[in-house]
Design an enzyme around this catalytic site. Structure first.
Site: not given
Ligand code: GLN
Length: 206
Positions: A49, A80, A183, A185
């Site tokens: 975030e 992100c 993402h 990962e």
């Protein structure tokens, strides 16, 4: 000597990036303090975030050192929320959110939110999927930003191929700084991490 790649470990997908980087053959270490920042050859800023991470950068007194390290050429990869933090301009964020001005892009936070919060798609990624015989890259978007505008020194590496967000920019690079809206990962596909590790190694060689 093995390259050492840090993962900013204030919040977010830290463990997943450490695992992916380790699988790429580098030494991956969490970074929470200035001394740890100075010990790495490159840094991943994970998803999470961005406004929380921005606050924690201040709490951990990492804001200025990180900004300086990036200015001095530390290779960095933001995914992100990490993309949002690396940007020079952010739309739809809190007025007091910090950003690191390492990429000459305007990023819109939660950009896909109005259409759909999270989605996956296959896409082409310059330098990865244009290798002979390479499969497209599976991209997972979770309340993701997009790059609304990219400066002249920024290379666009990937865009959304189809659907309501077709053509939106979701991966960029400017010299030693890489960012993706998605993402890598979480997919088990190591190619984006390997791309960044190669950037880090090039940085060490030059
Ligand atoms: N929406 C988040 C933010 O604004 C980013 C989401 C993510 O990193 N998966 O920071």
């Amino acid at each position: 000597m093995t390259a050492v790649v840090g993962v900013l470990a204030l919040q977010g997908d830290v463990r997943e990036h450490v695992d992916a980087l380790t699988a790429c053959g580098v030494r991956a270490v969490p970074v929470r303090r200035e001394s740890e920042l100075h010990a790495v050859d490159g840094l991943v800023i994970p998803g999470g975030e961005s406004t929380t991470m921005s606050k924690l950068l201040g709490v951990f007194e990492l804001d200025d050192p990180l900004r300086q390290a990036l200015r001095d050429g530390l290779p960095a990869y933001g995914s992100c929320a990490g993309m949002i933090l690396l940007a020079s301009r952010i739309l739809d964020t809190r007025a007091d959110a910090r950003h690191l001005d390492a990429l000459d892009v305007t990023v819109r936070r939660n950009a896909f939110g109005r259409q759909v919060e999270s989605f996956e798609t296959d896409l082409d990624f310059a330098g990865i999927t244009d290798e002979p015989g390479a499969d497209p890259l599976r991209a997972v978007f979770i309340r993701a930003p997009w790059v609304e505008e990219a400066g002249p020194d920024t290379t666009i590496l990937a865009t959304v191929p189809a659907g309501p967000a077709a053509g939106r920019i979701v991966a960029v690079r400017q010299n030693g700084v890489l960012a993706t809206s998605f993402h890598p990962e979480v997919t088990g596909d190591l190619r984006v991490h390997q791309y960044f590790v190669d950037m880090v190694k090039e940085g060490r060689a030059s």
